[in-house]
Every structure is written in C-alpha cells, then in structure tokens.
Design an enzyme around this catalytic site. Sequence first.
Site, PDB file in Angstrom:
ATOM      1  N   HIS A  19      11.361  -3.624   0.450  1.00 13.52           N
ATOM      2  CA  HIS A  19      11.498  -4.838   0.582  1.00 13.52           C
ATOM      3  C   HIS A  19      12.937  -4.604   2.054  1.00 13.52           C
ATOM      4  O   HIS A  19      13.238  -5.841   2.223  1.00 13.52           O
ATOM      5  CB  HIS A  19      12.916  -6.010  -0.479  1.00 13.52           C
ATOM      6  CG  HIS A  19      11.513  -6.624  -1.650  1.00 13.52           C
ATOM      7  ND1 HIS A  19      11.681  -5.472  -2.748  1.00 13.52           N
ATOM      8  CD2 HIS A  19      10.773  -7.389  -2.203  1.00 13.52           C
ATOM      9  CE1 HIS A  19      10.519  -6.068  -4.018  1.00 13.52           C
ATOM     10  NE2 HIS A  19      10.288  -6.922  -3.155  1.00 13.52           N
ATOM     11  N   LYS A  36      -1.788  -3.696  -7.822  1.00 10.21           N
ATOM     12  CA  LYS A  36      -0.785  -2.947  -6.651  1.00 10.21           C
ATOM     13  C   LYS A  36      -0.744  -2.186  -6.719  1.00 10.21           C
ATOM     14  O   LYS A  36      -0.247  -1.914  -8.168  1.00 10.21           O
ATOM     15  CB  LYS A  36       0.241  -4.756  -6.215  1.00 10.21           C
ATOM     16  CG  LYS A  36       0.757  -5.234  -7.211  1.00 10.21           C
ATOM     17  CD  LYS A  36       1.243  -6.352  -7.513  1.00 10.21           C
ATOM     18  CE  LYS A  36       2.520  -6.442  -8.782  1.00 10.21           C
ATOM     19  NZ  LYS A  36       3.103  -7.807  -8.167  1.00 10.21           N
ATOM     20  N   ASP A  43       1.111  -7.732   0.283  1.00  9.20           N
ATOM     21  CA  ASP A  43       2.415  -8.170  -0.020  1.00  9.20           C
ATOM     22  C   ASP A  43       3.475  -9.238   0.609  1.00  9.20           C
ATOM     23  O   ASP A  43       2.920  -9.206   1.922  1.00  9.20           O
ATOM     24  CB  ASP A  43       3.100  -6.784  -0.426  1.00  9.20           C
ATOM     25  CG  ASP A  43       4.388  -6.154  -1.418  1.00  9.20           C
ATOM     26  OD1 ASP A  43       4.254  -7.175  -2.513  1.00  9.20           O
ATOM     27  OD2 ASP A  43       4.625  -4.756  -1.650  1.00  9.20           O
TER      28      ASP A  43
END
Length: 532
Positions: A214, A201, A287
């Site tokens: 985020h 990732k 994700d």
Amino acid sequence: MPNTLISYKDAKEKLSLAQKVGQLFMPAVFINDTEEEITRIEHLLKTNAIGAICFFHSRASAATNFEGKKKVVYNENSYNRFKDLIARYQKASEIPLLIAIDAEWGLAMRIENTPQYPYAITLGAVQDNNDLVFEVGKHIAMDCKEAGVHWNLAPVVDINNNPENPVIGYRSFGDDKNNVLSSSKAYLNGMKSVGIQGAIKHFPGHGDTNTDSHLGLPIIHKSKENLSKNELYPYQQLIKDGVDAVMVGHLAVPELDSSNQPATTSTKIITDLLRTEMGFDGVIISDALNMHAVSKDFPEKGKLEATAFEAGMDVMCFSEHAAEGIQKILESSSPNRIEESFKRVWRLKEHAYLNLKNSDIKPHLSPSDLNRRIAVNAITQLYGNTAEVKNVKNSHFLNLAIENQSKNTFSNKIGENYYQLSLDNLDEVGLKALEHDTVVLALFPPSIKPKDHFGFPQKLLDFIKVLIAQKNVLLYLFGNPYVLDVLDLKSHSNAVIVYQDFPEFQEEAYHHFIDKIEAKGKLPIKLKTVQL
C-alpha cells in the site's frame, strides 16, 4: 434492479467497443460516502458502462495509504446503507453490475454489525478439519448473497513465511504450502457451494516481504525454481481446480521480470507466466490501483490502467481514473485484445447472476456456533514447562489482563485478584506483582497488525517483558500469534494462543484453563523467537 443480464453472444454484438472496455473497470465505492460522491459514481456508471464496483467502508479505511490520516467513523447502520447503495448503483447502471467486496473474514471486514468469522491464521491452526474452513467459506458466501454481493475477493493464498510481513500475516493460512492449499481449497469450495465467486490473491505471492505494498514496492529476491516449489504452488494447484479469478499483487520479482516493474504491469508475469505457462484462462484482476507501490509511478491519468491492461490484466480494481483509462485503452489496444478480456469478465458475470438465482442454501450452524467449533479446534498451547502450568493454575496467582476494546470475560471467569494493566497503574500493579510468584496474563493486543509492536505502548511492553522474566507467567493471547515475537519469551515460558477475542473464543479459552478441553490447534507459522 437494472436490465436483465444478456448472454455473452448477445453482448458481443450489442455492446460498443467503449462499453466493452468499461466492463473491465472496477472503481471503489464507499458505504459511508457523501451524497456528492455517490452522485459522482452514479454519473460514472451511466456514462462509461462500468462493469463492476468494489465496496469499502469509508475513504479513511480503504487502504493503508489513509491509516493515521483520517479518522474512521463508526456507523451502526452501515449494513442497511450498504444494501441501499447496491440497489441505487444497480439502478444507475444500464448494464447489471458485478458487486465485489473484500470479505476475507466476512462482511465485518468492511461493515459494522455483520457476522465476523476467524482470520485465516486461526483457520490455519485447525488440524485435519477442513470441513470447518468449508463452513466459513459457505457462511461468508451466504452473507454476501443476502446483501447482494457476487464476488468475494478472497481468500489470501500467500504463504506467509516472513514474520515481519506488515500486511499479510494474519490474513494468510500459514507458512506451509500444503496447509495453505488445503485451507484455501476448502474456503473456495464453501463459497462455490452457495454460488459466490472468489479470487485468490496476491499473485505471485506476497508472503515473503517486509514491505507494505500500500505504501511501497516489495521486491521478492527468489529464483523461479524456489518460487515454483513454494509461493506459486498453491496458485498452480488451485488453477488446475478451476478457480474463478486470480488477483495480481504489486510486487517486483526480478527473477520473473528483470525490469523490476510491479507484477501488475508486467507482461512477463501476467501473460507469460500466469496466463501461458501456468495455464490460467479465468479472470485476472489487479490489486487496488490506488496503492502507492504502482500509482506513484504513473502521474498521467489513465496510463496505469492502460499499462496493466496491456500486460494482460482483465479487471482494473480501484481505478481512480476510469474514464481516462477507458479512453487510453481504446487508443492503444486492438479490438481482439479487448474482446478477450471482455469475454472473460462477461462469463464471470454470467456465472454470478446465474448462481444468484439459486438462493435456497440455508446455514446449518449459526455464526456463533461455527465460531465456537473453530475455537475448540484452533486453540494452541506452547508449553515450555507443563509442571509450571499446573503450578500456576493451582496457586494464588495474580490475574492480570491487558485489554483493548473487547469485553474481557476470560479474566473475570478464571478467578479473583483481577487487575487490568494500563499505563496509568503500572506502579500499583508492580506492587501487587511483588506479592505473587505466579501470574495468569491475558493479552488483548490493541492492533492485529505488527506496526508499532501491535499497538502496545513501549512502557507497557517493557513491563510485560520484566514480568515474564521474573515470574512464572501463564500467557493467554487473544490475538495475532506474531505478538509473541515482541515479548522476549524464554524457552521455559508458557503460552496459549487463542487467536481471536470473540466471546466464543474467550469461553473456550476458559474451558481450556479449567482443563475441560484440550488444545487441539497447531501454530501455523514459525516465530522469530524460540519455538516453545
């Protein structure tokens, strides 16, 4: 334990289309959750044939969304509760679950009182010794297997070539593509030797951004040619090696998709680039779909999951609306498209359960012994003036430390005149500093992340800068090397990067101070400030 996992051939015939879609979902579950929430998850598993779950410590620590808003409660019994919940959720599921967790530096990333291994940036400092990185992957995999985890969503293979990156940084092996590739390969092979699945990732590369996905959507402005030479390079090589899974990050890359939508919902990035052009035929996982980079643009429940699936996603990680997502995929996708992803996920599950039986792998080193070996090979010295270093060590130096939560054994060992610097005693220590021309400064940063100067109060940071400017300071940094960028170091400054605050790293830092060992490590990243 639920029913035995059947073969893909049998599952293809026995599972309904709705059950097959359910197998593509991986909701988050929380070790320190309420009984009400646990019961809700059990119901979700039973009624929707959910295929996988991903464990987090608590809702307060699940993602950066929650930082500073909810207090993370320490629970020394988290590990036992973790194992109990795995058993409970497996019992609730008619079809055996794939159990996943982020354990980049061990289960300690999510669970108290479990072995913690060095961060990727520390491993990236180790030179010509990928056997140690292999051992880290192997140890983490053994810890996962012991707990009942099949899938470690690691390692990070992003090339961290932006010093201001707020979310990757220490989680990357460095800014050199070859170093990132070789370390990632060793880590994955270590896990593979134990039978634990991995996931590289965050495709197509989260390293060169100063936005935390985020909270917002990072945009990478690079040509496809540049990306192919750098960010995409380790992914392509690891795909050729047969990696289990690739996690797609929430990144907009205009040169790959001019619509500027996140990679997680981009057909051009997932299907055209990753699946077709780069030839990846394994599992593609998103994700966390609760992250604000994507979730804020999909207010309708289940729409984000269906959009990601349509773009080519196989597993919807941290789906907060699994039931609605399943329904929307059933309404909008063909049975053939569903079967494609189901087959990939079921094959991964078959491998996980087959490898689970091979549990005779035993560690050759304890976690402590492994951490010590890494410390010996990772400690890095950045000396601007080696003569001044010798002068400091042989002088009546001021022994100063800025501590966080770690027990500071290093400063206690190197000598007397030890003072712990804090906001409460700046004047007192300032007077002591007047009596000394030389200082050994041990820094234990309050935070591993760069937000708010790594947690240093501005007044304390200003004091350190003045000290470095006016005194002959030998700095030992027990934390993220990017901390050096906020200290205003000079070309003649002297610093030793220890990377971790583990007892083993502190002891080997002391051995370095008394010239018992040499610093063998190399800084795996470039700093914004002058390279000493």
